[in-house]
Design a protein around this motif. Sequence first.
Motif, PDB file in Angstrom:
ATOM      1  N   THR A  65       0.864  -1.191   0.000  1.00 46.64           N
ATOM      2  CA  THR A  65       0.000   0.000   0.000  1.00 46.64           C
ATOM      3  C   THR A  65       0.893   1.230   0.000  1.00 46.64           C
ATOM      4  O   THR A  65       1.877   1.281   0.746  1.00 46.64           O
ATOM      5  CB  THR A  65      -0.913   0.055   1.238  1.00 46.64           C
ATOM      6  OG1 THR A  65      -1.913  -0.959   1.151  1.00 46.64           O
ATOM      7  CG2 THR A  65      -1.639   1.398   1.339  1.00 46.64           C
ATOM      8  N   ARG A  77      -3.204  -1.947  -3.927  1.00 44.29           N
ATOM      9  CA  ARG A  77      -3.429  -2.356  -2.544  1.00 44.29           C
ATOM     10  C   ARG A  77      -3.622  -3.861  -2.603  1.00 44.29           C
ATOM     11  O   ARG A  77      -4.675  -4.341  -3.011  1.00 44.29           O
ATOM     12  CB  ARG A  77      -4.663  -1.675  -1.947  1.00 44.29           C
ATOM     13  CG  ARG A  77      -4.541  -0.168  -1.738  1.00 44.29           C
ATOM     14  CD  ARG A  77      -5.795   0.333  -1.035  1.00 44.29           C
ATOM     15  NE  ARG A  77      -5.732   1.744  -0.725  1.00 44.29           N
ATOM     16  CZ  ARG A  77      -6.243   2.715  -1.469  1.00 44.29           C
ATOM     17  NH1 ARG A  77      -6.848   2.389  -2.610  1.00 44.29           N
ATOM     18  NH2 ARG A  77      -6.156   3.970  -1.106  1.00 44.29           N
ATOM     19  N   LYS A 137      -9.082  -1.299   0.372  1.00 39.91           N
ATOM     20  CA  LYS A 137      -8.610  -1.216   1.751  1.00 39.91           C
ATOM     21  C   LYS A 137      -7.081  -1.179   1.793  1.00 39.91           C
ATOM     22  O   LYS A 137      -6.419  -1.936   1.094  1.00 39.91           O
ATOM     23  CB  LYS A 137      -9.104  -2.421   2.558  1.00 39.91           C
ATOM     24  CG  LYS A 137     -10.621  -2.543   2.639  1.00 39.91           C
ATOM     25  CD  LYS A 137     -11.236  -1.429   3.475  1.00 39.91           C
ATOM     26  CE  LYS A 137     -12.731  -1.658   3.641  1.00 39.91           C
ATOM     27  NZ  LYS A 137     -13.350  -0.609   4.499  1.00 39.91           N
ATOM     28  N   ASP A 138      -6.536  -0.291   2.640  1.00 44.04           N
ATOM     29  CA  ASP A 138      -5.088  -0.261   2.862  1.00 44.04           C
ATOM     30  C   ASP A 138      -4.653  -1.533   3.587  1.00 44.04           C
ATOM     31  O   ASP A 138      -5.371  -2.031   4.463  1.00 44.04           O
ATOM     32  CB  ASP A 138      -4.690   0.937   3.724  1.00 44.04           C
ATOM     33  CG  ASP A 138      -4.823   2.253   2.995  1.00 44.04           C
ATOM     34  OD1 ASP A 138      -5.112   2.242   1.781  1.00 44.04           O
ATOM     35  OD2 ASP A 138      -4.652   3.299   3.648  1.00 44.04           O
ATOM     36  N   THR A 179      -1.192  -2.646   5.636  1.00 46.01           N
ATOM     37  CA  THR A 179       0.106  -2.183   6.118  1.00 46.01           C
ATOM     38  C   THR A 179       0.969  -3.306   6.660  1.00 46.01           C
ATOM     39  O   THR A 179       2.190  -3.170   6.750  1.00 46.01           O
ATOM     40  CB  THR A 179      -0.081  -1.153   7.240  1.00 46.01           C
ATOM     41  OG1 THR A 179      -0.858  -1.748   8.302  1.00 46.01           O
ATOM     42  CG2 THR A 179      -0.813   0.088   6.727  1.00 46.01           C
ATOM     43  N   GLY A 193      -4.270  -2.334   8.656  1.00 45.81           N
ATOM     44  CA  GLY A 193      -4.347  -1.248   7.691  1.00 45.81           C
ATOM     45  C   GLY A 193      -5.549  -0.374   7.979  1.00 45.81           C
ATOM     46  O   GLY A 193      -5.646   0.236   9.045  1.00 45.81           O
ATOM     47  N   SER A 194      -6.485  -0.315   7.031  1.00 41.44           N
ATOM     48  CA  SER A 194      -7.699   0.479   7.238  1.00 41.44           C
ATOM     49  C   SER A 194      -8.457   0.003   8.464  1.00 41.44           C
ATOM     50  O   SER A 194      -9.113   0.784   9.162  1.00 41.44           O
ATOM     51  CB  SER A 194      -8.608   0.378   6.011  1.00 41.44           C
ATOM     52  OG  SER A 194      -7.947   0.817   4.850  1.00 41.44           O
ATOM     53  N   SER A 195      -8.403  -1.305   8.733  1.00 43.80           N
ATOM     54  CA  SER A 195      -8.986  -1.938   9.922  1.00 43.80           C
ATOM     55  C   SER A 195      -8.088  -3.118  10.280  1.00 43.80           C
ATOM     56  O   SER A 195      -6.943  -3.168   9.857  1.00 43.80           O
ATOM     57  CB  SER A 195     -10.415  -2.418   9.631  1.00 43.80           C
ATOM     58  OG  SER A 195     -11.268  -1.363   9.236  1.00 43.80           O
ATOM     59  N   GLU A 234     -13.645  -8.142   8.501  1.00 47.22           N
ATOM     60  CA  GLU A 234     -13.080  -6.871   8.970  1.00 47.22           C
ATOM     61  C   GLU A 234     -13.553  -6.559  10.376  1.00 47.22           C
ATOM     62  O   GLU A 234     -14.723  -6.742  10.718  1.00 47.22           O
ATOM     63  CB  GLU A 234     -13.490  -5.745   8.021  1.00 47.22           C
ATOM     64  CG  GLU A 234     -12.947  -4.378   8.394  1.00 47.22           C
ATOM     65  CD  GLU A 234     -13.314  -3.324   7.367  1.00 47.22           C
ATOM     66  OE1 GLU A 234     -12.947  -2.155   7.575  1.00 47.22           O
ATOM     67  OE2 GLU A 234     -13.977  -3.670   6.368  1.00 47.22           O
ATOM     68  N   ARG A 245     -13.291  -3.274  13.004  1.00 41.28           N
ATOM     69  CA  ARG A 245     -12.889  -1.884  13.217  1.00 41.28           C
ATOM     70  C   ARG A 245     -12.546  -1.672  14.697  1.00 41.28           C
ATOM     71  O   ARG A 245     -13.336  -2.025  15.572  1.00 41.28           O
ATOM     72  CB  ARG A 245     -14.001  -0.930  12.792  1.00 41.28           C
ATOM     73  CG  ARG A 245     -14.307  -1.008  11.297  1.00 41.28           C
ATOM     74  CD  ARG A 245     -15.381  -0.012  10.903  1.00 41.28           C
ATOM     75  NE  ARG A 245     -15.692  -0.086   9.497  1.00 41.28           N
ATOM     76  CZ  ARG A 245     -15.037   0.560   8.544  1.00 41.28           C
ATOM     77  NH1 ARG A 245     -14.023   1.359   8.880  1.00 41.28           N
ATOM     78  NH2 ARG A 245     -15.380   0.444   7.279  1.00 41.28           N
ATOM     79  N   TYR A 304      -6.459   3.722  12.833  1.00 36.43           N
ATOM     80  CA  TYR A 304      -5.704   3.097  11.754  1.00 36.43           C
ATOM     81  C   TYR A 304      -4.661   2.162  12.360  1.00 36.43           C
ATOM     82  O   TYR A 304      -3.999   2.510  13.343  1.00 36.43           O
ATOM     83  CB  TYR A 304      -5.010   4.184  10.937  1.00 36.43           C
ATOM     84  CG  TYR A 304      -4.503   3.734   9.581  1.00 36.43           C
ATOM     85  CD1 TYR A 304      -5.327   3.784   8.467  1.00 36.43           C
ATOM     86  CD2 TYR A 304      -3.195   3.274   9.433  1.00 36.43           C
ATOM     87  CE1 TYR A 304      -4.867   3.389   7.217  1.00 36.43           C
ATOM     88  CE2 TYR A 304      -2.731   2.873   8.195  1.00 36.43           C
ATOM     89  CZ  TYR A 304      -3.570   2.939   7.084  1.00 36.43           C
ATOM     90  OH  TYR A 304      -3.099   2.535   5.858  1.00 36.43           O
TER      91      TYR A 304
END
Length: 214
Positions: A82, A90, A110-111, A113, A127-129, A140, A142, A146
């Motif tokens: 990403t 991504r 979605k990112d 990481t 990443g995003s979650s 996912e 949350r 981040y």
Amino acid sequence: WEGSSFPNYPCLSLSLAQSARITKIWGESEYDLYCVGTEGMILHYVSGQWTRIPSGTTTRINDAYGIRNKRTGRHELFCAVTDFFSPRDRTILRIHDFDQVDSVAWAPGKDVTSIWSVDGSYLYASGSSVFENSSGTWREKRLGAYTNRIRGSDWNNVFVVGDFGLVSHFNGSTWHSFFPAVLVNYNSLAVTNSRVIAVGSDGVRAFIVAGRRP
């Protein structure tokens, strides 16, 4: 490496590294290492020789983690791709048989990481979650911030760290999050069966937080 000596590695040549920067190093031993980085860079070191593995992307690779796949018995390296400032690919790359690269199905838009697994049967990503995949489908979760890095010692002892001081633990059933008073952005961590250590910064000072199982 611990001990009194340090392996005498040959320097990376400019033709291999080009203008890319290394973001993560992972290896099974001092004789078998992978480096990943910006511009889609993947380098493999085996017994004194560096080679570049074509990744198929020019996007930043943020993390790399290797496992022995429980089902196939082969070694696999997962790479989280990403670019935060120039959204392009991504995806999660998978390297197997030393230099063969393919990808893992990923959540669109979605990112990602960081990536972690014990043996390939469960995959976890940040990443995003926070994302978990045990059946071919990503689920996912949350956590309110981040997430930057995910690591564990087993599928039911997983930690994730992120922005605003987030440190969260998964026990195989539920996630429990801790938000310390200091707003530190944590970006890396290490996990064993009994300990977790996270590192980060508040923009001015560096922070290290350590946790131990009671």
